[in-house]
Design an enzyme around this catalytic site. Structure first.
Site, PDB file in Angstrom:
ATOM      1  N   ARG A   1      32.620 111.681  82.669  1.00 43.64           N
ATOM      2  CA  ARG A   1      33.608 110.647  82.988  1.00 43.64           C
ATOM      3  C   ARG A   1      33.841 109.767  81.755  1.00 43.64           C
ATOM      4  O   ARG A   1      34.948 109.348  81.481  1.00 43.64           O
ATOM      5  CB  ARG A   1      33.151 109.796  84.186  1.00 43.64           C
ATOM      6  CG  ARG A   1      33.991 108.532  84.393  1.00 43.64           C
ATOM      7  CD  ARG A   1      33.928 107.940  85.807  1.00 43.64           C
ATOM      8  NE  ARG A   1      32.597 107.955  86.368  1.00 43.64           N
ATOM      9  CZ  ARG A   1      31.591 107.147  86.001  1.00 43.64           C
ATOM     10  NH1 ARG A   1      31.752 106.248  85.062  1.00 43.64           N
ATOM     11  NH2 ARG A   1      30.406 107.249  86.585  1.00 43.64           N
TER      12      ARG A   1
ATOM     13  N   TYR B   1      60.179 103.632  87.572  1.00 42.24           N
ATOM     14  CA  TYR B   1      59.764 104.780  88.390  1.00 42.24           C
ATOM     15  C   TYR B   1      59.254 104.311  89.767  1.00 42.24           C
ATOM     16  O   TYR B   1      58.543 103.301  89.857  1.00 42.24           O
ATOM     17  CB  TYR B   1      58.683 105.554  87.632  1.00 42.24           C
ATOM     18  CG  TYR B   1      58.111 106.695  88.412  1.00 42.24           C
ATOM     19  CD1 TYR B   1      58.836 107.852  88.627  1.00 42.24           C
ATOM     20  CD2 TYR B   1      56.836 106.607  88.964  1.00 42.24           C
ATOM     21  CE1 TYR B   1      58.311 108.899  89.360  1.00 42.24           C
ATOM     22  CE2 TYR B   1      56.299 107.653  89.700  1.00 42.24           C
ATOM     23  CZ  TYR B   1      57.043 108.796  89.894  1.00 42.24           C
ATOM     24  OH  TYR B   1      56.529 109.823  90.630  1.00 42.24           O
TER      25      TYR B   1
ATOM     26  N   ASP C   1      56.909 103.290  79.065  1.00 44.87           N
ATOM     27  CA  ASP C   1      56.770 104.584  79.735  1.00 44.87           C
ATOM     28  C   ASP C   1      57.729 105.538  79.020  1.00 44.87           C
ATOM     29  O   ASP C   1      58.939 105.395  79.103  1.00 44.87           O
ATOM     30  CB  ASP C   1      57.126 104.433  81.226  1.00 44.87           C
ATOM     31  CG  ASP C   1      56.937 105.739  82.011  1.00 44.87           C
ATOM     32  OD1 ASP C   1      57.028 106.825  81.402  1.00 44.87           O
ATOM     33  OD2 ASP C   1      56.717 105.672  83.239  1.00 44.87           O
TER      34      ASP C   1
ATOM     35  N   LYS D   1      55.078 115.936  83.452  1.00 45.32           N
ATOM     36  CA  LYS D   1      56.479 116.314  83.214  1.00 45.32           C
ATOM     37  C   LYS D   1      56.595 117.155  81.932  1.00 45.32           C
ATOM     38  O   LYS D   1      56.152 118.272  81.922  1.00 45.32           O
ATOM     39  CB  LYS D   1      57.338 115.055  83.183  1.00 45.32           C
ATOM     40  CG  LYS D   1      57.023 114.050  84.322  1.00 45.32           C
ATOM     41  CD  LYS D   1      57.382 114.572  85.696  1.00 45.32           C
ATOM     42  CE  LYS D   1      56.826 113.729  86.846  1.00 45.32           C
ATOM     43  NZ  LYS D   1      57.087 112.300  86.793  1.00 45.32           N
TER      44      LYS D   1
HETATM   45  C1  PLP Z   1      56.531 111.146  87.372  1.00 48.01           C
HETATM   46  C2  PLP Z   1      56.594 109.856  86.664  1.00 48.01           C
HETATM   47  C3  PLP Z   1      55.529 108.949  86.723  1.00 48.01           C
HETATM   48  C4  PLP Z   1      54.286 109.185  87.561  1.00 48.01           C
HETATM   49  O1  PLP Z   1      53.546 110.272  87.099  1.00 48.01           O
HETATM   50  P1  PLP Z   1      52.637 111.210  88.049  1.00 48.01           P
HETATM   51  O2  PLP Z   1      52.107 112.228  87.099  1.00 48.01           O
HETATM   52  O3  PLP Z   1      53.539 111.763  89.098  1.00 48.01           O
HETATM   53  O4  PLP Z   1      51.587 110.350  88.637  1.00 48.01           O
HETATM   54  C5  PLP Z   1      55.630 107.772  86.002  1.00 48.01           C
HETATM   55  N1  PLP Z   1      56.731 107.486  85.284  1.00 48.01           N
HETATM   56  C6  PLP Z   1      57.776 108.319  85.211  1.00 48.01           C
HETATM   57  C7  PLP Z   1      58.975 107.945  84.404  1.00 48.01           C
HETATM   58  C8  PLP Z   1      57.750 109.534  85.895  1.00 48.01           C
HETATM   59  O5  PLP Z   1      58.796 110.360  85.845  1.00 48.01           O
END
Ligand code: PLP
Length: 378
Positions: A48, A100, A172, A197
């Site tokens: 961890r 998001y 982000d 993504k």
């Molecule tokens: C999908 C997404 C998230 C969250 O990510 P997860 O891997 O689904 O927890 C955060 N910000 C953006 C812009 C996203 O597209």
């Protein structure tokens, strides 16, 4: 020597194993590590807190984002919530009004229970950001391009303004990926990713990443990562490393196709949200901070009925949440990623009933256009 991002994608993910010469990072299935000395412990003790495979992934993401300290989490939300848990009771955050859905839920439903509050601000309006600052404001949280209307925030201008007031800038960068945009170079202090993504890119795992250049922030993030424990597993780290090698070729081709598709929809007379289009608000700002418009666009088909027909008749894309995969993914934000928002908030954010989001994959752009064209016929 400064390495090109193309070279970094390969070099940061191809760490030759000194024991065997294996060119792929060994998967170290070990939750605990033998200590050779009673008094002096080695770099790794418990998984961890750190594992050699995850360490390679964390160093790779740090290098790709032009930062110094990388952290991998089990999901993007684990990454985002860990960063936001570095704040304390009484702290206030300024957040891009289009954020998001999962981040919105975290900010609205969870953090206020611990006394961490926020205000949503239209980040296209710099003076609105300054007006919204409070005595207790500690950070600004940017998401650009935003989801799903691809609204653009000026990372450099917001960072300058925030730093004037001693605020931390968090960005982000999921929609652009580190290959197309590097917020740390523009002044941001912390970059977060849903690595689920583009970084993973094959719709086969969930992961999150955080990168910073700042040692003090890195210590705080590491403390939360280790204390809360939402770390990325070893196998998933290995898959992520393998995917990152092709990030450049994937994103470059997907973005070229998205540009072509966005131009086609616009030419057909639909309202298109895509930062690679001159008609898009923030086009010039986006062009100054990113390499291209990216692989995600949204199109307003005017009504829920037309959006439904389009989804029912299209044959190539999958109809699903998520984005950034090798396959084209069409989603319907009002009922999917933004189902948490009230009707009023949806309208205020421009998430109209006919809005579909398209994450363009690696299929042929002309095949996709032909499919979209037939899906729109009566
Ligand atoms: C999908 C997404 C998230 C969250 O990510 P997860 O891997 O689904 O927890 C955060 N910000 C953006 C812009 C996203 O597209």
């Amino acid at each position: 020597m400064t390495e090109s991002d193309w070279t970094k994608l390969i070099r940061s993910t191809t760490k030759i194993d000194p024991l065997s010469g294996a060119i792929n990072t060994p998967i170290q299935f070990s939750s605990t590590f033998d200590q050779q000395d009673f008094d002096h412990f080695g770099e790794f003790d418990y998984a961890r807190s750190g594992n050699p495979t995850r360490q390679v992934g964390e160093d790779a993401i740090a290098s790709l984002e032009h930062g110094q300290h990388g952290f991998l989490f089990s999901t993007g939300m684990a990454a985002i919530s860990s960063v936001l848990l570095t704040f304390s009771q009484g702290d206030h955050l300024l957040v891009s009004k289009e954020v998001y859905g999962g981040t919105y839920r975290l900010l609205n439903e969870i953090l206020p229970r611990y006394g961490i509050n926020h205000s949503y601000v239209d980040f296209a309006n710099l003076s609105a950001i300054e007006t919204a600052m409070q005595q207790t404001t500690k950070a600004v949280y940017i998401e650009t391009p935003s989801n799903p209307t691809l609204a653009i925030s000026d990372i450099a201008a917001i960072s300058r303004l925030a730093h004037k007031h001693n605020l931390i800038v968090i960005a982000d960068n999921t929609f652009m990926s580190p290959f197309l945009q590097n917020p740390l170079d523009l002044g941001a202090d912390i970059v977060v990713h849903s690595a689920t993504k583009f970084l993973a890119g094959h719709s086969d795992l969930t992961a999150g990443a955080v990168v910073t250049k700042d040692e003090k922030l890195a210590d705080k993030i590491y403390f939360i990562q280790n204390a809360m424990g939402a770390t990325l597993g070893i196998t998933d780290t290995w898959l992520l490393l393998r995917s990152i090698k092709t990030l450049g070729v994937r994103v470059q081709r997907e973005a070229a196709s998205a540009q072509k598709i966005a131009e086609w929809f616009e030419h057909e007379g639909w309202r298109v949200c895509y930062p690679g289009l001159k008609s898009h608000l923030g086009y010039e700002i986006h062009r100054s901070q990113a390499k291209s418009g990216g692989a995600v666009l949204s199109v307003d088909l005017g009504s829920e009925q037309t959006a439904r027909q389009f989804v029912e008749k299209m044959t190539i894309p999958v109809f699903s949440v998520s984005l950034g995969g090798v396959e084209t993914i069409v989603s319907y934000p009002p009922k999917m990623s933004h189902a948490e928002l009230s009707a009023e908030d949806l309208a205020a954010d421009g998430i109209t009933p006919g809005l579909l989001r398209i994450s363009v994959g690696l299929e042929d752009a002309d095949d996709l256009i032909a499919d979209f064209s037939q899906a729109l016929e009566d």
